[in-house]
Scaffold this motif. Structure first.
Motif, PDB file in Angstrom:
ATOM      1  N   TRP A   1      -4.061   2.567   9.127  1.00 60.18           N
ATOM      2  CA  TRP A   1      -2.798   1.963   9.495  1.00 60.18           C
ATOM      3  C   TRP A   1      -2.883   1.554  10.957  1.00 60.18           C
ATOM      4  O   TRP A   1      -3.282   2.355  11.815  1.00 60.18           O
ATOM      5  CB  TRP A   1      -1.690   2.973   9.255  1.00 60.18           C
ATOM      6  CG  TRP A   1      -0.321   2.410   9.218  1.00 60.18           C
ATOM      7  CD1 TRP A   1       0.056   1.171   8.798  1.00 60.18           C
ATOM      8  CD2 TRP A   1       0.876   3.069   9.621  1.00 60.18           C
ATOM      9  NE1 TRP A   1       1.394   1.023   8.883  1.00 60.18           N
ATOM     10  CE2 TRP A   1       1.939   2.175   9.394  1.00 60.18           C
ATOM     11  CE3 TRP A   1       1.161   4.321  10.132  1.00 60.18           C
ATOM     12  CZ2 TRP A   1       3.262   2.486   9.670  1.00 60.18           C
ATOM     13  CZ3 TRP A   1       2.480   4.642  10.391  1.00 60.18           C
ATOM     14  CH2 TRP A   1       3.516   3.736  10.169  1.00 60.18           C
TER      15      TRP A   1
ATOM     16  N   PRO B   1       0.822  -1.216   0.000  1.00 52.04           N
ATOM     17  CA  PRO B   1       0.000   0.000   0.000  1.00 52.04           C
ATOM     18  C   PRO B   1       0.851   1.259   0.000  1.00 52.04           C
ATOM     19  O   PRO B   1       2.049   1.222   0.261  1.00 52.04           O
ATOM     20  CB  PRO B   1      -0.782  -0.118   1.304  1.00 52.04           C
ATOM     21  CG  PRO B   1       0.161  -0.846   2.212  1.00 52.04           C
ATOM     22  CD  PRO B   1       0.933  -1.806   1.330  1.00 52.04           C
ATOM     23  N   LEU B   2       0.214   2.361  -0.287  1.00 53.24           N
ATOM     24  CA  LEU B   2       0.817   3.693  -0.189  1.00 53.24           C
ATOM     25  C   LEU B   2      -0.018   4.517   0.779  1.00 53.24           C
ATOM     26  O   LEU B   2      -1.227   4.339   0.851  1.00 53.24           O
ATOM     27  CB  LEU B   2       0.785   4.401  -1.539  1.00 53.24           C
ATOM     28  CG  LEU B   2       1.954   4.257  -2.491  1.00 53.24           C
ATOM     29  CD1 LEU B   2       1.675   4.999  -3.787  1.00 53.24           C
ATOM     30  CD2 LEU B   2       3.234   4.745  -1.877  1.00 53.24           C
ATOM     31  N   SER B   3       0.623   5.430   1.463  1.00 53.43           N
ATOM     32  CA  SER B   3      -0.138   6.382   2.274  1.00 53.43           C
ATOM     33  C   SER B   3      -0.647   7.483   1.354  1.00 53.43           C
ATOM     34  O   SER B   3      -0.147   7.661   0.233  1.00 53.43           O
ATOM     35  CB  SER B   3       0.750   6.979   3.365  1.00 53.43           C
ATOM     36  OG  SER B   3       1.758   7.782   2.770  1.00 53.43           O
TER      37      SER B   3
ATOM     38  N   THR C   1      -4.581   0.729  -1.396  1.00 55.69           N
ATOM     39  CA  THR C   1      -4.144  -0.287  -2.358  1.00 55.69           C
ATOM     40  C   THR C   1      -5.089  -0.290  -3.547  1.00 55.69           C
ATOM     41  O   THR C   1      -6.251   0.113  -3.444  1.00 55.69           O
ATOM     42  CB  THR C   1      -4.133  -1.705  -1.737  1.00 55.69           C
ATOM     43  OG1 THR C   1      -5.418  -1.990  -1.217  1.00 55.69           O
ATOM     44  CG2 THR C   1      -3.107  -1.826  -0.628  1.00 55.69           C
TER      45      THR C   1
ATOM     46  N   THR D   1      -3.834   7.656   9.871  1.00 55.20           N
ATOM     47  CA  THR D   1      -3.159   7.485   8.588  1.00 55.20           C
ATOM     48  C   THR D   1      -3.796   6.332   7.826  1.00 55.20           C
ATOM     49  O   THR D   1      -4.029   5.272   8.385  1.00 55.20           O
ATOM     50  CB  THR D   1      -1.657   7.189   8.808  1.00 55.20           C
ATOM     51  OG1 THR D   1      -1.099   8.254   9.568  1.00 55.20           O
ATOM     52  CG2 THR D   1      -0.935   7.049   7.501  1.00 55.20           C
ATOM     53  N   SER D   2      -4.078   6.565   6.561  1.00 60.40           N
ATOM     54  CA  SER D   2      -4.666   5.526   5.709  1.00 60.40           C
ATOM     55  C   SER D   2      -3.614   4.917   4.811  1.00 60.40           C
ATOM     56  O   SER D   2      -2.677   5.589   4.376  1.00 60.40           O
ATOM     57  CB  SER D   2      -5.752   6.122   4.806  1.00 60.40           C
ATOM     58  OG  SER D   2      -6.791   6.654   5.552  1.00 60.40           O
ATOM     59  N   ARG D   3      -3.786   3.660   4.507  1.00 55.53           N
ATOM     60  CA  ARG D   3      -2.987   2.956   3.515  1.00 55.53           C
ATOM     61  C   ARG D   3      -3.929   2.599   2.381  1.00 55.53           C
ATOM     62  O   ARG D   3      -5.028   2.109   2.601  1.00 55.53           O
ATOM     63  CB  ARG D   3      -2.370   1.686   4.084  1.00 55.53           C
ATOM     64  CG  ARG D   3      -1.387   1.949   5.189  1.00 55.53           C
ATOM     65  CD  ARG D   3      -0.192   2.659   4.649  1.00 55.53           C
ATOM     66  NE  ARG D   3       0.837   2.772   5.677  1.00 55.53           N
ATOM     67  CZ  ARG D   3       1.824   3.614   5.599  1.00 55.53           C
ATOM     68  NH1 ARG D   3       1.926   4.431   4.606  1.00 55.53           N
ATOM     69  NH2 ARG D   3       2.717   3.666   6.546  1.00 55.53           N
TER      70      ARG D   3
ATOM     71  N   ARG E   1      -9.105   1.591   0.985  1.00 61.09           N
ATOM     72  CA  ARG E   1      -8.361   2.329   2.008  1.00 61.09           C
ATOM     73  C   ARG E   1      -8.554   1.625   3.339  1.00 61.09           C
ATOM     74  O   ARG E   1      -9.660   1.266   3.699  1.00 61.09           O
ATOM     75  CB  ARG E   1      -8.941   3.735   2.126  1.00 61.09           C
ATOM     76  CG  ARG E   1      -7.943   4.840   2.015  1.00 61.09           C
ATOM     77  CD  ARG E   1      -8.574   6.157   2.384  1.00 61.09           C
ATOM     78  NE  ARG E   1      -9.066   6.889   1.240  1.00 61.09           N
ATOM     79  CZ  ARG E   1      -8.949   8.195   1.101  1.00 61.09           C
ATOM     80  NH1 ARG E   1      -8.371   8.914   2.039  1.00 61.09           N
ATOM     81  NH2 ARG E   1      -9.415   8.808   0.059  1.00 61.09           N
TER      82      ARG E   1
END
Length: 158
Positions: free
Chosen positions: A98, A63-65, A108, A104-106, A95
């Motif tokens: 984390w 994933p990315l933030s 994908t 904070t969201s991760r 989403r």
């Protein structure tokens, strides 16, 4: 403390780069609008959200933030968040909070998002190739395109 800007005569390289920039901005803006409209019509996704999807597809399976995506795209966190909300509503991303910091969201890419990226990126690549081929013969942009093509590793393929 920053050095003051020198207001002396400009050198030839700076003048050339300035003129090049004056050509690149309108060329990019025009091309961006055309690509956005075409991608929306053919695939139901605009250029900005497609670039976000591509960044996520490139990170797969990790994933990315939201802030990481914003940095990658060169946009603000709020702009990235709006794009991701649109992608999530369409089912192309997911989403999750984390675990260490629920603020904070991760993000994908989903399988549907990956399939869309695969199809739409082919359209994008084809249209960019066609646009740069056409721009090489437009007297307003020929020198800009030639300079951009020289910046790559080798000559452009026809």
């Amino acid at each position: 403390m920053a050095e003051p800007h020198k207001s002396g005569p400009r050198d030839a390289d700076a003048e050339t780069l300035s003129r090049l920039w004056e050509r690149v901005v309108p060329m990019f803006t025009s091309l961006e609008g055309q690509l956005d409209a075409l991608l929306t019509r053919r695939h139901g996704i605009g250029l900005g959200p497609l670039m976000a999807l591509g960044a996520l597809a490139g990170e797969r399976p990790g994933p990315l933030s939201v802030s990481g995506l914003a940095r990658r795209l060169g946009v603000s966190v709020s702009a990235a968040s709006r794009m991701l909300a649109q992608l999530e509503r369409s089912g192309w991303t997911s989403r999750t909070a984390w675990p260490c910091d629920r603020r904070t969201s991760r993000v994908t890419v989903t399988e549907a998002g990956l399939a869309l990226w695969t199809r739409a990126s082919l359209t994008l690549e084809h249209e960019l190739d066609a646009a740069f081929r056409a721009l090489r013969f437009d007297e307003r942009y020929a020198h800009v395109v030639a300079r951009l093509c020289r910046a790559g590793d080798g000559p452009p393929e026809d």
